[in-house]
Design a protein around this motif. Structure first.
Motif, short mmCIF file in Angstrom:
data_model
loop_
_atom_site.label_atom_id
_atom_site.label_comp_id
_atom_site.label_asym_id
_atom_site.label_seq_id
_atom_site.Cartn_x
_atom_site.Cartn_y
_atom_site.Cartn_z
N UNK A 29 1.77 3.93 35.20
CA UNK A 29 1.54 2.56 35.64
C UNK A 29 0.98 2.58 37.05
N UNK A 30 1.62 1.88 37.97
CA UNK A 30 1.14 1.87 39.35
C UNK A 30 2.01 2.71 40.28
N UNK A 31 2.93 3.48 39.70
CA UNK A 31 3.82 4.31 40.51
C UNK A 31 3.40 5.78 40.42
N UNK A 32 3.41 6.45 41.58
CA UNK A 32 3.04 7.86 41.66
C UNK A 32 4.29 8.67 41.99
N UNK A 33 4.43 9.84 41.38
CA UNK A 33 5.53 10.73 41.69
C UNK A 33 5.01 12.15 41.80
N UNK A 34 5.74 12.97 42.53
CA UNK A 34 5.35 14.36 42.73
C UNK A 34 6.58 15.25 42.75
N UNK A 59 13.56 16.79 35.05
CA UNK A 59 12.79 16.31 36.22
C UNK A 59 12.18 14.94 35.96
N UNK A 60 12.29 14.08 36.95
CA UNK A 60 11.73 12.73 36.87
C UNK A 60 10.21 12.78 36.70
N UNK A 61 9.56 13.70 37.35
CA UNK A 61 8.10 13.82 37.25
C UNK A 61 7.66 14.09 35.82
N UNK A 62 8.51 14.73 35.02
CA UNK A 62 8.16 15.01 33.63
C UNK A 62 7.87 13.71 32.86
N UNK A 63 8.64 12.66 33.14
CA UNK A 63 8.38 11.36 32.50
C UNK A 63 6.96 10.89 32.82
N UNK A 64 6.53 11.11 34.04
CA UNK A 64 5.20 10.69 34.48
C UNK A 64 4.13 11.54 33.81
N UNK A 65 4.35 12.85 33.78
CA UNK A 65 3.39 13.76 33.15
C UNK A 65 3.25 13.42 31.67
N UNK A 86 11.72 19.56 50.43
CA UNK A 86 12.19 18.18 50.24
C UNK A 86 11.71 17.63 48.90
N UNK A 87 10.43 17.79 48.60
CA UNK A 87 9.89 17.30 47.33
C UNK A 87 10.55 17.97 46.12
N UNK A 93 13.43 9.29 41.52
CA UNK A 93 14.28 8.22 40.97
C UNK A 93 15.06 7.54 42.09
N UNK A 94 15.39 8.33 43.13
CA UNK A 94 16.29 7.87 44.18
C UNK A 94 15.59 7.32 45.42
N UNK A 95 14.38 7.78 45.67
CA UNK A 95 13.66 7.29 46.85
C UNK A 95 12.17 7.54 46.69
#
Length: 167
Positions: A29-34, A59-65, A86-87, A93-95
């Motif tokens: 959508x309009x949200x980016x994660x790394x 991993x949360x990024x897996x949902x995006x991938x 840090x990444x 999910x948290x910040x």
């Protein structure tokens, strides 16, 4: 950044992936994660330049991938080591990790990447397969790397564009 052909990349992939680490970045959508990654590879598959990526199911990024067709793989220089840690340890999910990072997020043809990168691979997914202990030929790997059953999905992604920082 300037575009080069994948075969013009001179960086050692063992150093780049296993020692320098990578950022896998994508959007849903309009949200980016790394997320930080230190396993994977580059090569040729099906006559195309590809990267091999593995992402743990948790991993949360897996949902995006999984939700999209494209992603980027960025290599930052060593001055970003603390940021890469840090990444890899904080969940999107948290910040909003990217906003807190101070890195410059760019986008090309719908693919988010960091313009702070030394190298950015802009990629399209070709293949995804959950990994499983049942296919291991060396069972010690399961005990060592997957004691809690938190397995990876392996992705093969075509490198559609390769950008390098201009010197």
């Amino acid at each position: 950044m300037k575009q080069i052909k994948p075969e013009e990349l001179t960086r050692n992939p063992f150093q780049m992936i296993g020692k320098d680490w990578l950022l896998i970045t994508t959007k849903k959508g309009d949200k980016v994660n790394t997320m930080t990654a230190s396993w994977g590879g580059v090569g040729v598959m099906w006559g195309k330049p590809v990267a091999y990526l593995v992402i743990r199911d948790s991993r949360y990024t897996k949902e995006f991938v999984d939700a999209g067709d494209r992603l980027s793989v960025s290599v930052l220089n060593d001055c970003h080591r603390k940021l890469l840690s840090y990444f890899g340890s904080v969940s999107g999910r948290d910040e909003d990790k990217i906003a807190k990072s101070g890195l410059v997020l760019s986008e090309e043809e719908g693919v988010p990447y960091f313009s702070d990168s030394e190298i950015a691979f802009l990629c399209r997914k070709l293949y995804a397969q959950p990994m499983s202990a049942s296919f291991l030929l060396e069972q010690e790997i399961d005990k060592l790397w997957y004691p809690n059953g938190n397995w990876h999905t392996m992705y093969i992604v075509e490198i559609e564009k390769l950008l390098v920082k201009e010197q």
